[in-house]
Scaffold this motif. Sequence first.
Motif: not given
Lengths: 180, 180
Positions: A97-100, B87-98
């Motif tokens: 999104l930010m890229l766009r 449409p945006e390519v969404t990468t699967p989330p990977r939030n180490g802190l959470m």
Amino acid sequence: MPRTSQTDLAVLAVLSVAPMSGYAVREAIRDQLGQFWSESFGQIYPTLASLNSAGLVEKVPGERAGSSLFSLTTAGRERLLELLRAPEVTTPPRNGLMLRVFFGHAIGPEAVAALIEQTRDQALQQLSVFDGITRMMQQETEHAEHRPYWALTVSAGRHSALAAVAWCDESLEALATFPR
Amino acid sequence: MPRTSQTDLAVLAVLSVAPMSGYAVREAIRDQLGQFWSESFGQIYPTLASLNSAGLVEKVPGERAGSSLFSLTTAGRERLLELLRAPEVTTPPRNGLMLRVFFGHAIGPEAVAALIEQTRDQALQQLSVFDGITRMMQQETEHAEHRPYWALTVSAGRHSALAAVAWCDESLEALATFPR
DNA sequence: TCATTCATGTAAGTGGTTACATGATTCA
DNA sequence: TGAATCATGTAACCACTTACATGAATGA
């Protein structure tokens, strides 16, 4: 240098709550951690196999005929603590999104606004997901010791979704004044 | 199904602002998009080569002896618009802190608090980065047509950093009451 | 009995990073 | 002359996804 896979950590962590099958591990990750983590079968099964041969998990007989569950060994528990305390592996940022938006001039303010409306909708949907999780957590009586921590992650999700909505509203207003 | 690499989009987008060398593309991404995008040389050069042989970019002579820059062709410009609207390519989330907070019970409230303090520091640092960018943008006179869009991304970064700080403060307070 | 869910796994491909190798140009 | 920067590339590796194949158990 992520010498060790993040998947090891996620799988060990899930198994620390209760012994379960690989299938159940994936369900737990999807249902409980889905908002900020994900793993695929193609990653979980090999990981489980390697953890097993490293002596960090072991197979214990399950309730159903012939089924077996994976359970943390003592070494596995130690390894988990080690990984939880290890510095986070940060994946390089990739925010489509930010890229766009950054190159929004190329597609014009209306197209950017459409993208942002979509983001706003997603954030609102996320908020209702978090509400659902909160309700479920209030009924849940098991895992009492984990619940306060789970609540923190839900709160984080809520903060970030609310911030997203606020930014969207602000940006949509600003975009209306952009030259088209 | 991300049939096409996100790197194509990022590289074409950067070149749409001005023709430049691969080296400069990487610098632009690091310095201007660094907060929400990243590319490595090992990705940029092959991408540039493939874009070139696909006729989406072309080499034009640069100022320095023997140097050449990459410039968008008409086809490249069209492709860019196509990708920006895709449409945006969404990468699967990977939030180490959470992940760590979620399983915070395993390491205890003090360790979790330390993690969150660290996150808070990073968010504050980010805020000062955004302040720096804002100052730089105010002096900049080139690329006037891009600036309003750039400001939107900076604002997004600020919103998200502020939300992070708020969550950290709230969570640190809550953690103080957790059983240890 | 038949669909659904539970369950386990593998093969191919990909998008990407890291590290290395190399050399030209600039400027102190 | 020599350090720093600009510049281009490649080889090895890696974590992960997708798609596919398979089959047992459950329950309508």
